[in-house]
Design a protein around this motif. Structure first.
Motif, PDB file in Angstrom:
ATOM      1  N   THR A  74      69.461  10.453 -44.600  1.00 16.29           N
ATOM      2  CA  THR A  74      70.412   9.455 -44.099  1.00 16.29           C
ATOM      3  C   THR A  74      69.595   8.321 -43.521  1.00 16.29           C
ATOM      4  OG1 THR A  74      72.079  11.113 -43.590  1.00 16.29           O
ATOM      5  CG2 THR A  74      72.261   9.034 -42.423  1.00 16.29           C
ATOM      6  N   CYS A  75      69.838   7.107 -44.003  1.00 14.47           N
ATOM      7  CA  CYS A  75      69.099   5.998 -43.404  1.00 14.47           C
ATOM      8  C   CYS A  75      70.073   5.047 -42.716  1.00 14.47           C
ATOM      9  CB  CYS A  75      68.252   5.263 -44.439  1.00 14.47           C
ATOM     10  SG  CYS A  75      69.179   4.291 -45.599  1.00 14.47           S
ATOM     11  N   VAL A  76      69.553   4.312 -41.758  1.00 13.73           N
ATOM     12  CA  VAL A  76      70.354   3.300 -41.075  1.00 13.73           C
ATOM     13  C   VAL A  76      69.675   1.956 -41.303  1.00 13.73           C
ATOM     14  CG1 VAL A  76      71.264   2.490 -38.876  1.00 13.73           C
ATOM     15  CG2 VAL A  76      71.138   4.936 -39.322  1.00 13.73           C
ATOM     16  N   ASP A  84      82.599   8.434 -37.797  1.00 14.99           N
ATOM     17  CA  ASP A  84      82.572   9.449 -38.864  1.00 14.99           C
ATOM     18  C   ASP A  84      83.956  10.041 -39.131  1.00 14.99           C
ATOM     19  OD1 ASP A  84      79.864   8.991 -39.000  1.00 14.99           O
ATOM     20  OD2 ASP A  84      79.379  10.575 -37.570  1.00 14.99           O
ATOM     21  N   VAL A 131      76.176   2.294 -34.434  1.00 16.44           N
ATOM     22  CA  VAL A 131      76.080   3.350 -35.444  1.00 16.44           C
ATOM     23  C   VAL A 131      76.084   4.704 -34.748  1.00 16.44           C
ATOM     24  CG1 VAL A 131      73.535   3.558 -35.562  1.00 16.44           C
ATOM     25  CG2 VAL A 131      74.901   3.949 -37.619  1.00 16.44           C
ATOM     26  N   HIS A 132      76.617   5.711 -35.445  1.00 15.94           N
ATOM     27  CA  HIS A 132      76.574   7.080 -34.949  1.00 15.94           C
ATOM     28  C   HIS A 132      75.562   7.831 -35.800  1.00 15.94           C
ATOM     29  CE1 HIS A 132      78.591  11.162 -34.114  1.00 15.94           C
ATOM     30  NE2 HIS A 132      77.972  10.757 -33.030  1.00 15.94           N
ATOM     31  N   TYR A 133      74.529   8.304 -35.176  1.00 21.60           N
ATOM     32  CA  TYR A 133      73.455   8.936 -35.946  1.00 21.60           C
ATOM     33  C   TYR A 133      73.004  10.210 -35.253  1.00 21.60           C
ATOM     34  CZ  TYR A 133      69.046   9.469 -38.445  1.00 21.60           C
ATOM     35  OH  TYR A 133      68.016   9.952 -39.196  1.00 21.60           O
ATOM     36  N   ARG A 134      73.165  11.310 -35.962  1.00 15.95           N
ATOM     37  CA  ARG A 134      72.741  12.628 -35.480  1.00 15.95           C
ATOM     38  C   ARG A 134      73.160  12.879 -34.030  1.00 15.95           C
ATOM     39  NH1 ARG A 134      67.473  12.879 -39.252  1.00 15.95           N
ATOM     40  NH2 ARG A 134      68.716  13.236 -41.106  1.00 15.95           N
ATOM     41  N   LYS A 138      74.988   2.762 -42.116  1.00 14.52           N
ATOM     42  CA  LYS A 138      74.466   4.115 -42.335  1.00 14.52           C
ATOM     43  C   LYS A 138      74.677   4.507 -43.792  1.00 14.52           C
ATOM     44  CE  LYS A 138      76.499   7.749 -40.313  1.00 14.52           C
ATOM     45  NZ  LYS A 138      76.832   8.722 -39.260  1.00 14.52           N
ATOM     46  N   GLU A 169      74.406   7.678 -46.136  1.00 11.54           N
ATOM     47  CA  GLU A 169      74.198   9.127 -46.160  1.00 11.54           C
ATOM     48  C   GLU A 169      73.999   9.570 -47.598  1.00 11.54           C
ATOM     49  OE1 GLU A 169      77.817   9.804 -43.489  1.00 11.54           O
ATOM     50  OE2 GLU A 169      76.416  11.389 -42.872  1.00 11.54           O
TER      51      GLU A 169
END
Ligand code: GAL
Length: 336
Positions: A285-287, A177, A222-225, A278, A280
């Motif tokens: 936000t979907c992956v 990010d 992936v970096h997610y939340r 990802k 946004e």
């Protein structure tokens, strides 16, 4: 009287033509925002997309999809990386072959260029392409690097090397990010994959961030939340296997144990991971799990399995593939 009559015919004919165009478009799926995992995926020119083992980079509001160009009838002296552009991730324009390369390192008959990934470097304004470069025995085990000033190429070959002086085969890309760019590469005999940071100009691999000690390839990250999720597949060549995932709070780890992303008996629904993308949007936000369904004897017909993942709070799950819609503006996805 006569003039009014002519006008009417004109209008009716126009409406008829427009209606016919609309119906034809609907029928061909061109106008619909539907992703159909595992099916032929025509580009805007009507040809099945050739971007296998690929990766996607977003520049402003355009997505560029690069991958292995495996059309029939190509000159076998070269290897090709295709480039497609899209604003909605569904309708893709073929931008041509971004890289056309003849054997750059004397690798011999049936040399290999696989899994190309492109990064855009803000400082140098270069598009930097990495790919797996190998000989027919997969013993060379290096990355190749090529650069271009434009996303669609032509890319110019720069060099090949072993990142961190290690053998490197399947590669993956990850942009965090904060914009930092990483190369993921599968390495043996260590049996695992490295997450390594690129140099500021992206032309080399500078720093080992982590070695994930699991015999996996096809690395996707992936970096997610607030959590990193990594996916890898077992080392079974073109045959699919149960892909697995692990999580960590930082890229350095510690990484959790690996778990299946789908019922193992489906062999990831006959696919192998290449990337997680990802999206946004304004609402969500979907992956997207991007994977290849390889057809080694007819690679031009290999398919893509793209599905939105169920992801969050340390869990990741690939739902059973089915057609779905995506709105890149809002980030919303919907099964059909
Ligand atoms: C797979 C790999 C592919 C290709 C293939 C060759 O394991 O993911 O990119 O190298 O092996 O057998």
């Amino acid at each position: 009287m006569m003039i009014i009559f002519k006008d009417e015919i004109y209008h009716k004919t126009l409406i008829f033509i427009l209606l016919t165009i609309y119906i034809v478009q609907q029928a061909s799926g061109q106008d619909q925002k539907i992703i159909r995992p595992g099916e032929l995926w025509p580009d805007k020119q009507g040809n099945h997309i050739q971007a296998h083992g690929g990766g996607i980079v977003k520049i402003k509001d355009t997505y560029y999809w690069y991958g292995e160009q495996r059309s029939r009838g190509l000159d076998t002296a070269y290897r090709y990386v295709s480039c497609y552009a899209s604003k909605d991730l569904i309708h893709w324009d073929f931008e041509g072959n971004a890289l056309q390369l003849s054997d750059p390192e004397n690798l011999g008959h049936r040399w290999v260029l696989e899994r190309p990934k492109v990064f855009y470097n803000q400082r140098t304004k270069n598009y930097v392409m990495y790919f797996h470069l190998d000989d027919a025995r997969y013993a060379f085990a290096r990355v190749g690097v090529a650069i271009s000033k434009k996303p669609q190429g032509p890319f110019r070959y720069v060099k090949s090397f072993r990142p961190l002086d290690r053998e490197s085969r399947d590669i993956g890309q990850f942009i965090d990010d904060d914009g930092t760019a990483y190369l993921i590469f599968e390495s043996r005999p260590t049996k695992g994959f490295f997450i390594a940071q690129l140099s500021t100009d992206y032309l080399t691999v500078e720093k080992e961030v982590c070695l994930i000690n699991a015999p996996l390839e096809g690395g996707a990250l992936v970096h997610y939340r607030g959590l990193y999720y990594v996916i890898g597949s077992a080392l079974t060549g073109w045959s699919p296997n149960p892909n697995q995932y692990a999580t960590a709070k930082t890229l350095e780890g510690p990484w959790s144990e690996f778990k299946d992303i789908a019922p193992p008996e489906t062999n990831t629904y006959q696919s192998q991971s290449t990337m997680m993308l990802k999206v946004e949007g304004t609402k969500d936000t979907c992956v997207i799990f991007m994977a290849d369904q390889w057809r080694p004897k007819q690679q031009w017909d290999s398919r893509y399995l793209w599905m939105p993942l169920k992801i969050g709070q340390g869990k990741l799950w690939l739902p059973k593939p089915q057609p779905w819609t995506l709105n890149v503006k809002t980030g919303e996805t919907k099964p059909l």
